[in-house]
Design an enzyme around this catalytic site. Sequence first.
Site, mmCIF file in Angstrom:
data_model
loop_
_atom_site.group_PDB
_atom_site.id
_atom_site.type_symbol
_atom_site.label_atom_id
_atom_site.label_comp_id
_atom_site.label_asym_id
_atom_site.label_seq_id
_atom_site.Cartn_x
_atom_site.Cartn_y
_atom_site.Cartn_z
ATOM 1 N N TRP A 323 7.869 70.410 58.733
ATOM 2 C CA TRP A 323 6.733 71.048 59.555
ATOM 3 C C TRP A 323 5.775 71.809 58.721
ATOM 4 O O TRP A 323 4.844 72.305 59.276
ATOM 5 C CB TRP A 323 7.193 71.409 60.735
ATOM 6 C CG TRP A 323 8.081 72.666 60.762
ATOM 7 C CD1 TRP A 323 8.854 73.149 59.755
ATOM 8 C CD2 TRP A 323 7.842 73.924 61.517
ATOM 9 N NE1 TRP A 323 9.454 74.329 59.942
ATOM 10 C CE2 TRP A 323 8.705 74.933 60.926
ATOM 11 C CE3 TRP A 323 7.025 74.235 62.424
ATOM 12 C CZ2 TRP A 323 8.874 76.230 61.619
ATOM 13 C CZ3 TRP A 323 7.055 75.593 63.147
ATOM 14 C CH2 TRP A 323 7.753 76.341 62.375
ATOM 15 N N ASP A 324 6.227 72.415 57.755
ATOM 16 C CA ASP A 324 5.597 73.408 56.797
ATOM 17 C C ASP A 324 3.923 72.760 56.872
ATOM 18 O O ASP A 324 3.104 73.655 56.824
ATOM 19 C CB ASP A 324 6.238 73.562 55.541
ATOM 20 C CG ASP A 324 7.714 73.885 55.532
ATOM 21 O OD1 ASP A 324 8.291 73.663 56.539
ATOM 22 O OD2 ASP A 324 8.220 74.680 54.886
ATOM 23 N N GLU A 465 16.375 78.721 62.378
ATOM 24 C CA GLU A 465 17.496 77.916 61.979
ATOM 25 C C GLU A 465 18.935 78.504 61.878
ATOM 26 O O GLU A 465 19.735 77.954 61.557
ATOM 27 C CB GLU A 465 17.306 76.975 60.791
ATOM 28 C CG GLU A 465 15.949 75.989 60.880
ATOM 29 C CD GLU A 465 15.567 75.600 59.782
ATOM 30 O OE1 GLU A 465 15.972 75.604 58.694
ATOM 31 O OE2 GLU A 465 14.128 75.219 59.945
ATOM 32 N N LYS A 576 16.141 83.943 62.118
ATOM 33 C CA LYS A 576 15.621 83.485 60.819
ATOM 34 C C LYS A 576 14.041 83.844 60.793
ATOM 35 O O LYS A 576 13.463 84.378 60.062
ATOM 36 C CB LYS A 576 15.907 82.268 60.688
ATOM 37 C CG LYS A 576 15.390 81.799 58.966
ATOM 38 C CD LYS A 576 15.894 80.209 58.888
ATOM 39 C CE LYS A 576 15.382 80.014 57.234
ATOM 40 N NZ LYS A 576 15.617 78.604 57.092
ATOM 41 N N GLN A 577 13.529 83.536 61.816
ATOM 42 C CA GLN A 577 11.996 83.631 61.970
ATOM 43 C C GLN A 577 11.577 83.792 63.585
ATOM 44 O O GLN A 577 12.506 82.912 64.584
ATOM 45 C CB GLN A 577 11.040 82.525 61.452
ATOM 46 C CG GLN A 577 11.371 81.163 61.834
ATOM 47 C CD GLN A 577 10.639 80.051 61.176
ATOM 48 O OE1 GLN A 577 9.445 80.111 60.756
ATOM 49 N NE2 GLN A 577 11.267 78.961 60.791
#
Length: 720
Positions: A323-324, A465, A576-577
């Site tokens: 998805w980056d 994640e 993580k984000q």
Amino acid sequence: MWILSEDTFDPAKQHHKETIFTIGNGYLSTRGAFEEGYPNDRRATFIHGVFDDAPIVVTELANAPDWLALHVLLDGEKFSLATGTILAYRRELDLQSGVLRREVRWQSPQGRVARLIFTRFASLADEHLLALRCEIIPEFDGQVELRAAINGQTDNEGLLHWQPLTQGQLTDGTVFLRTRTRKSRIELALAMRLLGNAAQTAFWDVENVPTVQQVYVARAGQPIVVTKFVGIATSRDTAAPLELAHRHLQATPDWESALAAQRQVWAREWERCQIVIEGDDEADLAVRFSIFQLLIAAPRRDNRVNIGAKTLSGFGYRGHAFWDTEIFMLPLFTYTAPEIARNLLDYRYFTLPAARAKARAAGYEGAWYAWESADTGEEVTPTWVPDFHDKKKLARVWTGDLAIHISADVAYAVQQFWQATGDDPWYIERGAEIVLDTAKFFASRAEWLAERGCYGYTDVIGPDEYHDHVNNNAYTNLLAQWNLRAGLETLAWLDQHAPQKAAELRRQLDLTPDRLQHWQTVAEKICVNVGANGLIEQFDGFFQLKDVNLADYEPRTKSMHEIFGIEGANEYQAIKQPDVLMLQFLLREQYSDSQIRVNYDYYTPRTDHTYGSSLGPPIQAIVACQMGDIAEAYEHFIRAARADLRDVRGNAGDGIHAASAGGVWQAVVFGFGGLRIHPDGTWAVYPRLPSHWRRLTYRFTLRGTTHTITCYPNGHYTMG
């Protein structure tokens, strides 16, 4: 600031520097390894779409034969930075022209001294042409020998992908190598020509390493100049790759004309996407570096490929796309080079069959895109990887099974592109089908949770994640809701503007009135946990996890995922984000500043900014700008900007952090530059510059019109 440079050679940083000195042209990229080689280097050239089977990771970009190989001998002593004495050294990458230059003054073990200048570029004017020049200024009288080769004995960290076919020398002196990937059967041809005034020249028919040897008389102070041109093509381009490679080689008369063409095309490239930051040289260079790395990975003539998470710059992630691309990289192209964005979205259109097959295999309808995607769009996420704490053990990778948000991410990028470009023909022909079939997937995947009276998605992984097998991840649920509504709006738009296509897709995708009503119902009754103050729970039960003060773990050099372990991380609120902030950034129109603020204040201190995801900091910077926390925004921005240039996470040797690079552009334009584009195509600018920035200038293109915005510290801006 256009020049990325180093004045000393540090073998300990070799792999990191190979990554950041990568050059490319949208067809291929070549890491910044030395022409003459160096022990344990990771020399590699990766070509878009040239995948081959690999154990564990299913498939990977095959490291192409080495076109750089050039050995220099001074009176029989081979030049190498691993021997002799380095008297002077400088390497610089000119981001403005895509030219890499290295100058070394070197003394051989037996005392011979020479200055050597290596210059190379991958032509952006002709994607099938590679150019290398070596200039040697001897400080002795004697002999200089050069051995230029095409080295077919390359591998992917030990795995051999190439099977030699033929090699030789054509009647015009061109040396060639034909080879083929072992499983995917993609043929590759390289054709080499050497230009120079050699006293003698010989062709060495070395197996899989065809070589040209040239001998020169050396006179102290008199330059010896040799140019190596290489034509390159694959069977993905043509049925006769060698003919195509040779033709492009013949069309190049000399170094000067090839370099002039390179500079001219790059000037046009920068004209549409250049950013200028005055008052912060580090940021100015870092942003241009980020843009450059994406430009050299962007396919201009191929709509069957995507940009991998490490671009074409390293072995990390094996060339797989995530998805980056859609969420982090694509906005740069959507708003500066829409034809490139369209190519990348075409890739998702062409891989719809694989996305449908993945959904069908899991028992669902519609299109579920692969978490890791390669040439066919089939799922290539490895099922197992070595465990953080014990490399002898394997850890299960769940993203390929549970990360469903990827389908909404692709649909979001499609809608963003369409709104930005107004490209109705493409949307009617391709984009709409993606939006509709991903909506069909989310309606099929939705579960009615009777005890809560809402639809949700259980057993998923969101962008964070560190936590797997979660229920009702807010990012996933609300992007699914957005996707369902976008699908309904798309069909209504098609009914009005392309009724024939609307009817065709209704039949093809079985979009019955009952099915569409179900989409509406799921969208209206999606599960989301929102407190009275607007705080969104990242997923069911997140607030019940153990809270954590990340400052207690400082100083550290590992991610919290590594510290807690894959399973242990599920028990803590360390993330993580920031899923929720990412959600609010993408769906900005749905949230007030006060709603964003409460979530920003809660999730920011719980985010592993330094060693978590490289995707997080640039988005964190944008949201901080929106909140008016400019100093904090700059901290996150500069962390992202330094990700590769300073090897912040210690893994830049694996390749460029492409999503971070795209995020850096977004942080400048949407964050500090304050550009806000509304779904109806209108736009506004709310600049919020760091205190030490004197001025920021950026460009963007909206529906065919390019705008130049110059922002000032007082919050004012001008349009040029």
